[in-house]
Design an enzyme around this catalytic site. Sequence first.
Site, mmCIF file in Angstrom:
data_model
loop_
_atom_site.group_PDB
_atom_site.id
_atom_site.type_symbol
_atom_site.label_atom_id
_atom_site.label_comp_id
_atom_site.label_asym_id
_atom_site.label_seq_id
_atom_site.Cartn_x
_atom_site.Cartn_y
_atom_site.Cartn_z
ATOM 1 N N HIS A 90 0.828 -0.989 0.158
ATOM 2 C CA HIS A 90 0.124 -0.061 -0.192
ATOM 3 C C HIS A 90 0.840 1.370 -0.214
ATOM 4 C CE1 HIS A 90 -3.613 -2.475 0.992
ATOM 5 N NE2 HIS A 90 -4.289 -1.528 0.733
ATOM 6 N N HIS A 110 0.778 -3.062 9.652
ATOM 7 C CA HIS A 110 2.283 -2.886 9.072
ATOM 8 C C HIS A 110 2.936 -2.091 10.056
ATOM 9 C CE1 HIS A 110 2.433 -4.238 4.854
ATOM 10 N NE2 HIS A 110 1.345 -3.575 4.546
#
Length: 271
Positions: free
Chosen positions: A152, A200
């Site tokens: 991302h 993350h």
Amino acid sequence: MTSTSARARKRFDPDRRFGLRMAMVALALPAGALLFGLLAALVETKWSPLLDLDTDVATGLNDWVREHTAWQHVLLFLTNWVWDPNVYRVLIAIMCAWLWWRGARRLVVWAVVTTIVGGLLGALLKEVFTRARPTLPHPVHHSDGWSFPSGHALMGVVGPGVLLLALLPLIPRGWRPVAWVVAIGSAVGVGFTRVALGVHFVTDVVGGWVLGLIVLLATSAVFEWWRHDAGLRRVAAGEEGLEPEIDGADADPEIPRIRPGTDPDSPDGRN
């Protein structure tokens, strides 16, 4: 007065500016690669200060999001429907179809190659490092696959970068700094959402940012070199975009204008 004018012309000579920009790219690429390599080495060797920082930030932000349900919904909407890599891919595909129709076909090739290379490189490196995603006591979101580097975050740099560098000539000059602020804000925003949602670590996001910037700089430099070899004028990509001619008029009034997407060196005038 004459000497002052001569110095000014020398200072703003297109060849000198082009050389300076290429030198900056040449320095930025190894610097970015070194930074990514160092970060990857610290992640791979599980350097405890960095891992502690990663864990503390991921846990703290995840706890904050869990306690604020409204923000949780906002972040989930942003990461799934606004800053998702597939959203950028769809936008780039639409842009490429329009650019192809306009005749800017080398720009289309650049956009497609940059997007594909970024995605493949990110996926490959995930398999190389096989870093597990954060394991939190009370997760608010789940995501499959490995964690480093963040896909991302990588696409959060490549996506806006491709769109902006291609379409910048169509944006009025006064609004171009605003467009850059929006693009940079999007990259920062997507990184924040991934960490805050607990999928993350900070280092995953930073690694994605650096890798995305490397890909963008490298392919843009190649496109600029093509322009030079094709006999087209040198441009300040950050100010004019990679191919200013797509707006129908060359940005420099002293340079002969060419039609959008044309290559004066090609037999049929198309690029």
